[in-house]
Design an enzyme around this catalytic site. Structure first.
Site, PDB file in Angstrom:
ATOM      1  N   CYS A   1       2.671  22.556 -81.744  1.00 42.29           N
ATOM      2  CA  CYS A   1       2.634  23.848 -81.058  1.00 42.29           C
ATOM      3  C   CYS A   1       3.741  24.823 -81.466  1.00 42.29           C
ATOM      4  O   CYS A   1       3.445  25.987 -81.734  1.00 42.29           O
ATOM      5  CB  CYS A   1       2.588  23.690 -79.538  1.00 42.29           C
ATOM      6  SG  CYS A   1       2.882  22.056 -78.912  1.00 42.29           S
TER       7      CYS A   1
ATOM      8  N   ASP B   1      -5.395  19.500 -84.537  1.00 41.51           N
ATOM      9  CA  ASP B   1      -4.790  20.290 -83.489  1.00 41.51           C
ATOM     10  C   ASP B   1      -5.192  21.760 -83.612  1.00 41.51           C
ATOM     11  O   ASP B   1      -5.517  22.228 -84.705  1.00 41.51           O
ATOM     12  CB  ASP B   1      -3.268  20.183 -83.648  1.00 41.51           C
ATOM     13  CG  ASP B   1      -2.548  20.330 -82.328  1.00 41.51           C
ATOM     14  OD1 ASP B   1      -3.210  20.625 -81.320  1.00 41.51           O
ATOM     15  OD2 ASP B   1      -1.322  20.144 -82.316  1.00 41.51           O
TER      16      ASP B   1
ATOM     17  N   HIS C   1      -4.247  25.744 -81.502  1.00 40.48           N
ATOM     18  CA  HIS C   1      -3.711  26.484 -80.367  1.00 40.48           C
ATOM     19  C   HIS C   1      -4.417  27.818 -80.303  1.00 40.48           C
ATOM     20  O   HIS C   1      -4.472  28.530 -81.297  1.00 40.48           O
ATOM     21  CB  HIS C   1      -2.201  26.635 -80.496  1.00 40.48           C
ATOM     22  CG  HIS C   1      -1.507  25.321 -80.411  1.00 40.48           C
ATOM     23  ND1 HIS C   1      -1.257  24.552 -81.516  1.00 40.48           N
ATOM     24  CD2 HIS C   1      -1.103  24.598 -79.339  1.00 40.48           C
ATOM     25  CE1 HIS C   1      -0.691  23.416 -81.133  1.00 40.48           C
ATOM     26  NE2 HIS C   1      -0.595  23.410 -79.820  1.00 40.48           N
TER      27      HIS C   1
ATOM     28  N   LYS D   1      -5.640  20.110 -67.580  1.00 37.74           N
ATOM     29  CA  LYS D   1      -6.326  19.769 -68.826  1.00 37.74           C
ATOM     30  C   LYS D   1      -7.645  19.059 -68.572  1.00 37.74           C
ATOM     31  O   LYS D   1      -7.866  18.487 -67.500  1.00 37.74           O
ATOM     32  CB  LYS D   1      -5.431  18.888 -69.686  1.00 37.74           C
ATOM     33  CG  LYS D   1      -4.998  17.609 -68.976  1.00 37.74           C
ATOM     34  CD  LYS D   1      -4.217  16.679 -69.889  1.00 37.74           C
ATOM     35  CE  LYS D   1      -3.831  15.412 -69.147  1.00 37.74           C
ATOM     36  NZ  LYS D   1      -3.342  14.354 -70.013  1.00 37.74           N
TER      37      LYS D   1
ATOM     38  N   HIS E   1      -4.071  24.512 -75.756  1.00 36.45           N
ATOM     39  CA  HIS E   1      -3.788  23.497 -76.769  1.00 36.45           C
ATOM     40  C   HIS E   1      -4.992  22.564 -76.758  1.00 36.45           C
ATOM     41  O   HIS E   1      -5.384  22.096 -75.697  1.00 36.45           O
ATOM     42  CB  HIS E   1      -2.515  22.754 -76.358  1.00 36.45           C
ATOM     43  CG  HIS E   1      -2.241  21.516 -77.127  1.00 36.45           C
ATOM     44  ND1 HIS E   1      -1.100  21.322 -77.854  1.00 36.45           N
ATOM     45  CD2 HIS E   1      -2.967  20.401 -77.285  1.00 36.45           C
ATOM     46  CE1 HIS E   1      -1.128  20.144 -78.437  1.00 36.45           C
ATOM     47  NE2 HIS E   1      -2.258  19.565 -78.100  1.00 36.45           N
TER      48      HIS E   1
END
Length: 645
Positions: free
Chosen positions: A336, A385, A387, A471, A517
């Site tokens: 991140c 990943d 963002h 989440k 995220h």
RNA sequence: GCCGGCGUAGCUCAGUCGGUAGAGCAUCGGUUUCGUAAACCGAGGGUCAGCGGUUCAAGUCCGCUCGCCGGCUCCA
């Protein structure tokens, strides 16, 4: 004595004298029910068959096939275990002993560990108790008096539990000499236990606290029939066969090397091909969904991690910092901050949002030495990943897109067993969380709405959110029934503020963006591990490291075999030629063991007809067909990423 | 990190009471040329995880370290 009216599940009602036991009610309905029933549910509460019924209520009997019945049965089996252990080993002090998904365990405090031999003795003693049909008797004790009883028995752990949990008058269960502080209910007597087995001894901590007493946990399982037990044991054997660590070695997919260190993965050529296929697919989908691909460094200045809060909240999971020219650099445990720096590299307008930065980012996390597990739990791994930086009103559609993407992953890779969890904050402890109540309500609402609108069943997990936001997690269930977290979609109220992220809004003023995220596969390593076990190494054609292997009958046919290989190779098929001096049968066997989807046997007849004799790894000989036709068939399986064919 | 078990050839494993290392598969060389799950003969291959100790002698006994396995705790 007044009568009571009991209502049965089918709606029928019947009058009984008050004070009748549940067992007597069962008997009045039929001897078979009375013999089979394990417990009863009265007015929604599970009770023993010996319970006296004194008020009118709905009643239902719990019988073997039901999950509730199995849970009670296994709970009683745990008592059976404890009764045998305390009998054989007076120095063993029982802690807790609940049923589990697949059986039960009981924790004991004891100076000396239990051995495999001890397990056999304990099993034998358990069987004796079963054979003697020792009853399980429920007794009620006033708290102080009851505590004294356990004190006299020397059961200090039970005393502690009573102190903490017991009602003014609590229940306990007696099985022979063994007495347990327990809410129940239990099966009437141990003769009901038909099939059980002790599986292993393992260390545990008293109340799961690693600073507390070390305990010894004995695991066992129990089923209603010998056959169910045997099936379960066979299933464990089957699961061992598809253990990704074993298959990884057998199929030469990956390794972990002592010389390099634990939890660090070497992808061998065959595993590498699979990874490449996964990544290619993923990148195509990312681009099609408006993500930008970015790359960030593996080590960055330590102060960046101070800004992000990682040195505070994540320190115990980070490798130590390295000294570089009077500065400190930190191996990244997350991607991140890197993506945030890209966001910050210029001013952003609301017109730019949402910005979706995706990276197959390799991160390193310090894991305690005992926790590594093949590919599933490692110290270095690559996350798929991303963002997403967006405005609050874009949250819901972004989350929905993530969840849809996650389900496409499941479908593409052929997974059918999964669980979805929504982790929210614990409203009692708002001080544990960053961000305002408004932000949390917005975020939790967005997650919940999305799941509901998409008709996805999920488990609500209050208190499970991370400190910076709620989440959605998707867990896959592996071959041994262990759930593994893969997909996670989380909000972050923390980092945009900490890094002072802004965008120029339509009103001309700077606003703070919201950050999502998300990782879909989670970690490529773990995902690969789950994939290996899911397919037991027999990957779908598009993922198979070797998709076809040409097996010439003898080296007279080598020329044609090479033609076949060349033609398929040009069509983009991963094809090998086995020209070893081995009998056909031996080469077929090896190809089978390598789980190669197609074996192409070529001899005189095939060479004449420009054909291949196809053998499938799953169903065997599939007959001869023109090479051109076979080529089309494989191509189509690859192009459609067929999971079954 | 903690509790318990384990570590012998590339792999799977045997190795008795402490007496100086063994099998199958794999590899290499040769023979065999084969139609849907293991041809035959021969050869090479070991710091018995590492280090230290006990002993005339250690794969074997003891200690420490590393790693693996089953759990606990923690997590993608």
């Amino acid at each position: 004595m007044p009568n009571i009216v009991l209502t049965f599940p089918d709606g029928a009602t019947k009058e009984f004298p008050s004070g009748i036991t549940a067992l007597e009610v069962a008997k009045s309905l039929g001897p078979r029910l009375a013999a089979e029933a394990l417990a009863a549910k009265v007015d929604g509460r599970l009770v023993d068959l010996s319970a006296k019924l004194e008020e009118s209520a709905p009643i239902q009997f719990i019988t073997p096939p039901s999950p509730e019945g199995l849970e009670i049965y296994r709970h009683s089996s745990a008592h059976l275990l404890a009764a045998a252990v305390t009998d054989l080993f007076p120095d063993a002090h029982p802690g807790i002993g609940p049923p589990t998904e697949t059986g039960f365990f009981y924790d004991f405090y004891r100076e000396r560990p239990f051995t495999e031999d001890d397990l056999k003795k304990i099993e034998a003693r358990m069987q004796e108790i079963v054979n003697a049909d020792v009853p399980n008797e429920r007794v009620h004790l006033p708290k102080e008096e009851g505590k004294k009883v356990f004190e006299q028995m020397g059961e200090f752990l039970k005393c502690q539990l009573i102190e903490e949990k017991a009602e003014p008058v609590f229940s306990a269960y007696r099985t022979g000499k063994f007495l347990d502080f327990c809410r129940g209910p239990h099966i009437p007597s141990m003769g009901r236990v038909k099939a059980f087995k002790l599986l292993s001894v393992a260390g545990a901590y008293w109340k799961g606290d690693e600073h507390s007493h070390p305990m010894q946990r004995i695991y066992g399982t129990a089923f209603f029939s010998k056959k169910d037990l045997d099936d379960f044991l066979a299933q464990i054997e089957e699961a061992k066969k598809r253990d990704h660590r074993r298959l990884g070695k057998e199929l030469d997919l990956f390794s972990i090397q002592d010389d390099a260190g634990p939890g660090l993965i070497f992808w061998h050529p065959k595993g590498g091909v699979i990874r490449k296929e996964i990544e290619d697919w993923l990148r195509t989908e990312l681009l099609a969904r408006g993500y930008d691909l970015v790359f960030t460094p593996h080590a960055m200045r330590l102060h960046l991690w101070e800004t992000s809060g990682h040195t505070n909240f994540y320190r115990e999971n980070m490798f130590g910092a390295m000294d570089v020219e009077n500065d400190h650099y930190q191996l990244k445990p997350m991607n991140c901050p890197g993506h945030i720096l890209i966001y910050k590299s210029r001013t952003r307008s609301y017109r730019d949002l949402p910005l979706r930065f995706a990276e197959l980012g390799t991160v390193y996390r310090y894991e305690r030495s005992g926790v590594m597990h093949g590919l599933m739990r490692v110290r270095g791994f690559t996350q798929d990943d991303a963002h997403i930086f967006c405005m609050p009103d874009q949250l819901e559609s972004e989350v929905q897109a993530c969840v849809e993407f996650a389900f496409l992953v499941l479908k593409t890779f052929g997974f059918d067993r999964y669980q979805v969890e929504l982790s929210a904050r614990d409203p009692q402890h708002s001080e544990h969380y960053a961000g305002t109540v408004e932000e949390w309500n917005l975020a939790e609402g967005a997650l919940k709405n999305t799941l509901e609108r998409m008709n996805i069943p999920f488990k609500h997990m209050p208190g499970e959110a991370v400190f910076y936001g709620p989440k959605i997690d998707v867990k896959l269930v592996d071959a041994i029934g262990r759930p593994w977290q893969l997909t996670t979609v989380q909000f972050d109220f923390n980092l945009p503020g900490r890094f002072g992220l802004e965008y120029a809004a339509a009103d001309g003023h700077p606003h703070t963006p919201v950050m999502v995220h998300r990782a879909l596969l989670g970690s490529i390593e773990r995902f690969f591990g789950v994939l290996i076990e899911h397919y037991a190494g027999a990957f779908p054609v598009w993922l198979a490291p070797v998709q076809a292997i040409v097996l010439p009958i003898s080296d007279k046919h080598l020329g044609y075999a090479r033609e076949v290989q060349e033609e398929l190779r040009r069509a983009g098929v991963r094809v090998q030629l086995d020209d070893r001096n081995e009998k056909l049968n031996a080469r077929i066997r090896d190809a089978q063991l390598q789980k190669i989807p197609f074996m192409l046997v070529v001899g005189e007849r095939e060479a004449q007809a420009k054909a291949v004799a196809v053998r499938r790894r799953d169903t065997g000989d599939a007959g001869s067909r023109p090479l051109a036709q076979f080529k089309e068939e494989v191509r189509s399986l690859i192009d459609t990423r067929a999971v079954k064919w």
